[in-house]
Design a protein around this motif. Structure first.
Motif, PDB file in Angstrom:
ATOM      1  N   ASP A 272     -50.104 101.095   6.196  1.00  0.00           N
ATOM      2  CA  ASP A 272     -48.781 100.627   6.632  1.00  0.00           C
ATOM      3  C   ASP A 272     -48.168  99.713   5.580  1.00  0.00           C
ATOM      4  OD1 ASP A 272     -49.170 101.934   8.967  1.00  0.00           O
ATOM      5  OD2 ASP A 272     -49.405 100.134  10.214  1.00  0.00           O
ATOM      6  N   VAL A 273     -46.836  99.709   5.514  1.00  0.00           N
ATOM      7  CA  VAL A 273     -46.139  98.821   4.581  1.00  0.00           C
ATOM      8  C   VAL A 273     -45.174  97.924   5.356  1.00  0.00           C
ATOM      9  CG1 VAL A 273     -44.502  98.716   2.654  1.00  0.00           C
ATOM     10  CG2 VAL A 273     -46.312 100.462   2.665  1.00  0.00           C
ATOM     11  N   VAL A 274     -45.283  96.630   5.149  1.00  0.00           N
ATOM     12  CA  VAL A 274     -44.268  95.701   5.651  1.00  0.00           C
ATOM     13  C   VAL A 274     -43.428  95.312   4.438  1.00  0.00           C
ATOM     14  CG1 VAL A 274     -43.814  93.462   6.710  1.00  0.00           C
ATOM     15  CG2 VAL A 274     -45.702  94.881   7.557  1.00  0.00           C
ATOM     16  N   MET A 275     -42.167  95.742   4.455  1.00  0.00           N
ATOM     17  CA  MET A 275     -41.279  95.593   3.294  1.00  0.00           C
ATOM     18  C   MET A 275     -40.244  94.491   3.554  1.00  0.00           C
ATOM     19  SD  MET A 275     -40.437  96.742   0.291  1.00  0.00           S
ATOM     20  CE  MET A 275     -41.309  98.311   0.093  1.00  0.00           C
ATOM     21  N   VAL A 276     -40.271  93.468   2.708  1.00  0.00           N
ATOM     22  CA  VAL A 276     -39.300  92.375   2.860  1.00  0.00           C
ATOM     23  C   VAL A 276     -38.019  92.761   2.119  1.00  0.00           C
ATOM     24  CG1 VAL A 276     -38.865  89.913   2.511  1.00  0.00           C
ATOM     25  CG2 VAL A 276     -41.221  90.720   2.924  1.00  0.00           C
ATOM     26  N   ASP A 277     -36.915  92.828   2.863  1.00  0.00           N
ATOM     27  CA  ASP A 277     -35.630  93.177   2.241  1.00  0.00           C
ATOM     28  C   ASP A 277     -35.110  92.031   1.385  1.00  0.00           C
ATOM     29  OD1 ASP A 277     -35.378  95.782   3.143  1.00  0.00           O
ATOM     30  OD2 ASP A 277     -34.405  95.179   5.015  1.00  0.00           O
ATOM     31  N   ARG A 278     -34.238  92.374   0.445  1.00  0.00           N
ATOM     32  CA  ARG A 278     -33.693  91.383  -0.488  1.00  0.00           C
ATOM     33  C   ARG A 278     -32.700  90.438   0.180  1.00  0.00           C
ATOM     34  NH1 ARG A 278     -32.482  94.876  -5.977  1.00  0.00           N
ATOM     35  NH2 ARG A 278     -34.640  95.491  -6.294  1.00  0.00           N
ATOM     36  N   PRO A 279     -32.637  89.227  -0.324  1.00  0.00           N
ATOM     37  CA  PRO A 279     -31.577  88.326   0.150  1.00  0.00           C
ATOM     38  C   PRO A 279     -30.225  88.802  -0.391  1.00  0.00           C
ATOM     39  CG  PRO A 279     -32.788  87.307  -1.665  1.00  0.00           C
ATOM     40  CD  PRO A 279     -33.474  88.613  -1.377  1.00  0.00           C
TER      41      PRO A 279
END
Ligand code: NAP
Length: 252
Positions: free
Chosen positions: A222-229
């Motif tokens: 699984d991937v938890v992807m942090v979106d850009r500010p």
């Protein structure tokens, strides 16, 4: 090298794109390049040309520096998650009325086979793990954010960072000091050897560290992807160092 009548360009860096652009400008007659690094890592990769290290003291400090050094153009080639310095560059450019461009590498896009859990911040990534059945995670979000995971005592982490984190760390972890670039074989080995269930990453984009996403896809991790500010308004952006170089040359 200082040349008569040369155009002084300040490149806010700390990225591969910043180093590449500094190399292009350093080799170009008529330009004088200075790169600015935050000083976060102990042994930074220094770009060609002059470098300075450390903060300016906010947007006003940066504006003072631009005026006192006779900077004629600003390039924001900082990391997509370095939101404060990007805001400061935009504000200082406006205050000094100097042209500015940002080098923003395109974000990674999910493959149809990917099931990324997208979250808006590193803190939200930690909350996402907390909501799941505890397992084993590879954390690649950078040393400054590791403390967000410090309370997750039921999880076991591989924490991959350039320098050791200075704030709190989760109790159960292995620290891996490394800075890439990474290969698919290496990333596959890392994920499988450590029996990783979840990869936590910022959406940094670029090719140098993207092999982990392919490895995760192939292994069903699984991937938890942090979106850009968000980026500051009113600053033109280009995707590569070469495009920024072309833009600078067009300034004359
Ligand atoms: P940030 O939160 O946006 O900036 C915080 C403060 O650090 C700024 O207000 C500024 O201090 C100083 N600063 C940041 N970048 C600078 C630079 N290139 N030159 C001089 N001062 C700088 O930045 P950050 O997220 O800590 O990132 C710091 C540096 O690491 C950046 O250069 C970035 O390109 C690089 N980097 C960041 C990440 C990441 O995930 N955030 C990943 C890889 C590389 P003053 O207000 O005192 O001027």
């Amino acid at each position: 090298m200082t040349r008569p009548e040369s155009i002084k360009v300040l490149v806010l860096g700390g990225t591969a794109e910043g180093r590449e652009l500094a190399g292009l400008l350093d080799a170009e007659p008529g330009y004088e390049v200075e790169s600015s690094l935050a000083g976060r890592v102990t042994n930074p990769r220094l770009p060609p040309g002059r470098s300075r290290i450390g903060g300016f003291g906010g947007a006003d400090g940066l504006a003072d520096y631009v005026r006192s050094e006779g900077i004629r153009a600003l390039v924001d080639a900082t990391h997509p998650f370095a939101a404060t310095i990007s805001r400061n560059v935009a504000e200082a450019a406006g205050a000094c009325d100097v042209p500015v461009v940002a080098v923003v590498r395109p974000p990674w896009q999910p493959d149809p086979a990917d099931t990324w859990e997208r979250v808006p911040s590193v803190a939200a990534a930690a909350a996402e793990l907390d909501a799941r059945t505890a397992g084993r995670a590879l954390l690649t979000t950078g040393r400054q954010d590791v403390h967000e995971f410090a309370h997750l005592n039921a999880w076991w982490f591989v924490i991959r960072v350039v320098d050791p984190p200075s704030k709190g760390m989760p109790r159960r972890h292995a620290l891996l000091l490394d800075r890439g670039p990474y290969t698919l074989d290496g990333e596959t080995d890392l994920l499988s050897r450590n029996r990783i269930d979840v990869l936590v990453t910022k959406n940094s984009g670029g090719d140098l560290v993207s092999a982990k996403l392919t490895a995760a896809r192939e292994l069903g991790v699984d991937v938890v992807m942090v979106d850009r500010p968000p980026r500051p308004d009113g600053v033109r952006s280009v995707a590569t160092a070469a495009e920024a170089f072309t833009w600078l040359r067009a300034l004359g």
